[in-house]
Design a protein around this motif. Structure first.
Motif, short mmCIF file in Angstrom:
data_model
loop_
_atom_site.label_atom_id
_atom_site.label_comp_id
_atom_site.label_asym_id
_atom_site.label_seq_id
_atom_site.Cartn_x
_atom_site.Cartn_y
_atom_site.Cartn_z
N GLU A 16 0.82 -1.21 0.00
CA GLU A 16 0.00 0.00 0.00
C GLU A 16 0.85 1.26 0.00
O GLU A 16 0.52 2.24 -0.64
CB GLU A 16 -0.93 0.02 1.22
N LYS A 17 1.97 1.20 0.76
CA LYS A 17 2.78 2.40 0.88
C LYS A 17 4.22 2.06 1.26
O LYS A 17 4.46 1.17 2.07
CB LYS A 17 2.18 3.31 1.96
N VAL A 18 5.16 2.78 0.64
CA VAL A 18 6.58 2.71 1.00
C VAL A 18 7.00 4.14 1.32
O VAL A 18 6.95 5.01 0.47
CB VAL A 18 7.44 2.16 -0.15
N GLN A 19 7.38 4.36 2.57
CA GLN A 19 7.80 5.70 2.99
C GLN A 19 9.26 5.65 3.44
O GLN A 19 9.58 5.09 4.48
CB GLN A 19 6.91 6.18 4.14
N PRO A 20 10.18 6.22 2.63
CA PRO A 20 11.60 6.19 2.99
C PRO A 20 11.87 6.85 4.34
O PRO A 20 11.25 7.85 4.69
CB PRO A 20 12.27 6.97 1.86
N GLN A 21 12.79 6.27 5.08
CA GLN A 21 13.24 6.77 6.37
C GLN A 21 14.74 7.07 6.25
O GLN A 21 15.34 6.76 5.23
CB GLN A 21 12.98 5.72 7.46
N PRO A 22 15.37 7.61 7.27
CA PRO A 22 16.82 7.86 7.19
C PRO A 22 17.59 6.56 6.91
O PRO A 22 17.23 5.50 7.39
CB PRO A 22 17.15 8.41 8.57
N VAL A 81 12.78 1.84 5.52
CA VAL A 81 11.52 2.34 4.99
C VAL A 81 10.41 1.95 5.95
O VAL A 81 10.51 0.96 6.67
CB VAL A 81 11.19 1.77 3.59
N LEU A 82 9.35 2.75 5.96
CA LEU A 82 8.11 2.40 6.64
C LEU A 82 7.25 1.75 5.58
O LEU A 82 7.01 2.33 4.51
CB LEU A 82 7.46 3.67 7.21
N LEU A 83 6.82 0.53 5.83
CA LEU A 83 6.13 -0.27 4.83
C LEU A 83 4.75 -0.64 5.31
O LEU A 83 4.57 -1.08 6.45
CB LEU A 83 6.96 -1.53 4.58
N LYS A 84 3.74 -0.46 4.44
CA LYS A 84 2.36 -0.87 4.76
C LYS A 84 1.93 -1.88 3.71
O LYS A 84 1.92 -1.59 2.52
CB LYS A 84 1.44 0.36 4.75
N LEU A 85 1.61 -3.10 4.18
CA LEU A 85 1.16 -4.17 3.30
C LEU A 85 -0.35 -4.28 3.37
O LEU A 85 -0.94 -4.19 4.46
CB LEU A 85 1.80 -5.50 3.70
N ARG A 86 -1.01 -4.48 2.23
CA ARG A 86 -2.47 -4.62 2.18
C ARG A 86 -2.90 -5.84 2.97
O ARG A 86 -2.29 -6.90 2.89
CB ARG A 86 -2.93 -4.73 0.73
N GLY A 87 -3.93 -5.67 3.78
CA GLY A 87 -4.46 -6.78 4.56
C GLY A 87 -3.85 -6.91 5.95
O GLY A 87 -4.33 -7.68 6.77
#
Length: 193
Positions: free
Chosen positions: A57-63, A67-73
């Motif tokens: 659903e989302k990949v948000q790069p971190q330092p 990454v902050l990762l959101k998987l569907r479900g």
């Protein structure tokens, strides 16, 4: 899809928050290049050879390489917790293209190692990704020889000829072929005088 058809992108470090997010390490040069990632394959700790497909659903790069990762479900921390330590894989077909003289480690297993001065030496058997640096493992005169993968020593690969070109420092091969002075000079403590 089988594990042999994928490469390891990274792994899940820990959960983040209560809504199913996880923090992952991506073993890549630029995590921002993966912001539009749609699908990832996980190998869970209990089944290290089985791939489980997950929509991203989302990949948000971190330092750094996180990454902050959101998987569907995966909507709650209780669902994300079992994913801790899972490896993240992508199909080999998604590997970025390289320059002509560059190579991926898995592509050159079995290539002949050719030194600038000594000619053909042996065959690439493996690569070891160590914390200090990567090492190429070659079979030479029955011995495993490790060559640091640095530009000064490993120049390029020729995919057509299936050869990898190196410039080994003087004495590197001798380290692996000659017994150490300790082994040959010390008498066996069980020998009778």
């Amino acid at each position: 899809m089988t594990l042999d058809e994928t490469y390891q992108l990274g792994y899940i470090i820990k959960t983040h928050g209560l809504r199913g997010h996880v923090v992952a390490h991506f073993d890549v040069d630029d995590v921002k290049a993966y912001q539009k990632l749609k699908t990832v394959y996980l190998t869970l700790a209990g089944a290290p050879t089985k791939l489980v497909e997950h929509q991203v659903e989302k990949v948000q790069p971190q330092p750094g390489s996180k990454v902050l990762l959101k998987l569907r479900g995966i909507e709650r921390i209780e669902e994300a917790e079992p994913l801790r330590g899972s490896q993240l894989h992508l199909p080999l077909t998604q590997l970025p293209e390289l320059e002509d003289d560059q190579f991926y480690f898995h592509d050159v297993i079995g290539f002949t190692v050719v030194d600038e001065n000594l000619g053909e030496l042996g065959t690439v058997e493996n690569f070891y990704e160590l914390p200090q640096q990567d090492m190429l493992a070659m079979r030479y005169q029955g011995q495993e020889v490790l060559i640091p993968v640095v530009d000064e020593l490993v120049s390029h690969a020729d995919h057509t000829k299936k050869q990898i070109y190196v410039n080994l420092p003087d004495g590197l091969l001798d380290v692996y072929l000659k017994p150490s002075s300790r082994d040959k000079d010390e008498p066996d403590e069980f020998d009778e005088a």
